[in-house]
Design a protein around this motif. Sequence first.
Motif, short mmCIF file in Angstrom:
data_model
loop_
_atom_site.label_atom_id
_atom_site.label_comp_id
_atom_site.label_asym_id
_atom_site.label_seq_id
_atom_site.Cartn_x
_atom_site.Cartn_y
_atom_site.Cartn_z
N LEU A 85 0.84 -1.20 0.00
CA LEU A 85 0.00 0.00 0.00
C LEU A 85 0.87 1.24 0.00
O LEU A 85 1.97 1.24 0.55
CB LEU A 85 -0.91 0.05 1.24
CG LEU A 85 -2.10 -0.91 1.27
CD1 LEU A 85 -2.74 -0.90 2.65
CD2 LEU A 85 -3.11 -0.54 0.21
N ALA A 86 0.34 2.30 -0.58
CA ALA A 86 1.01 3.60 -0.62
C ALA A 86 0.72 4.37 0.67
O ALA A 86 -0.24 4.08 1.40
CB ALA A 86 0.53 4.40 -1.82
N VAL A 87 1.54 5.37 0.95
CA VAL A 87 1.41 6.19 2.16
C VAL A 87 0.01 6.77 2.29
O VAL A 87 -0.62 6.68 3.35
CB VAL A 87 2.47 7.32 2.17
CG1 VAL A 87 2.19 8.33 3.27
CG2 VAL A 87 3.86 6.74 2.36
N ASN B 166 -2.28 10.92 9.63
CA ASN B 166 -2.01 11.83 8.51
C ASN B 166 -0.78 11.33 7.74
O ASN B 166 0.00 10.52 8.24
CB ASN B 166 -1.85 13.29 8.98
CG ASN B 166 -0.71 13.49 9.94
OD1 ASN B 166 0.37 12.94 9.76
ND2 ASN B 166 -0.94 14.29 10.96
N ASP B 167 -0.65 11.81 6.51
CA ASP B 167 0.44 11.33 5.64
C ASP B 167 1.83 11.49 6.26
O ASP B 167 2.63 10.55 6.20
CB ASP B 167 0.38 12.04 4.28
CG ASP B 167 -0.76 11.56 3.40
OD1 ASP B 167 -1.69 10.89 3.91
OD2 ASP B 167 -0.72 11.85 2.19
N SER C 215 4.44 8.47 6.97
CA SER C 215 5.79 8.50 6.39
C SER C 215 6.86 8.33 7.46
O SER C 215 7.84 7.59 7.27
CB SER C 215 6.02 9.80 5.63
OG SER C 215 5.21 9.85 4.49
N GLN C 216 6.70 9.02 8.58
CA GLN C 216 7.67 8.92 9.68
C GLN C 216 7.71 7.49 10.23
O GLN C 216 8.79 6.94 10.46
CB GLN C 216 7.34 9.92 10.79
CG GLN C 216 8.23 9.83 12.01
CD GLN C 216 9.69 10.10 11.71
OE1 GLN C 216 10.03 10.81 10.77
NE2 GLN C 216 10.57 9.54 12.52
N ALA C 217 6.54 6.89 10.45
CA ALA C 217 6.49 5.52 10.97
C ALA C 217 7.13 4.55 9.98
O ALA C 217 7.90 3.66 10.37
CB ALA C 217 5.05 5.13 11.27
#
Length: 119
Positions: free
Chosen positions: A60-62, A72-73, A77-79
């Motif tokens: 899956l994408a972000v 939130n995006d 991304s950070q995770a």
Amino acid sequence: MHLVPPDRADRRTIDGHRVCDAIAAIGDAAHVRAWADRFSLLADPNRLALLLALHRTGPLAVSDLAIATGMNDPAVSQALRLLRASGTVAGEKQGRVVRYRVVDPDVQTLLARCTADGA
């Protein structure tokens, strides 16, 4: 009590053979640290939600993960950055989109057990 390190050999034991079995079960300190690090990654509910989503659905994408998890995006991304750095997930770029998947076989096994138990 052949497995008891010298710095603990003077301590009184109740079941000496079990102490040796416990020391053998614990094993190498680096191995224990590696598993503790894995569990710390899984201990965060947001990271665990991401991993469960990836495990159950595949890549899956972000932005899709953000919708699925309610994050939130930037948080996704950070995770994913942490999970990627640990070797737990990998991203595959397809054009401008990066889709992530779980690649750590030990984490896959844990997630399979988690989903089998009704998570």
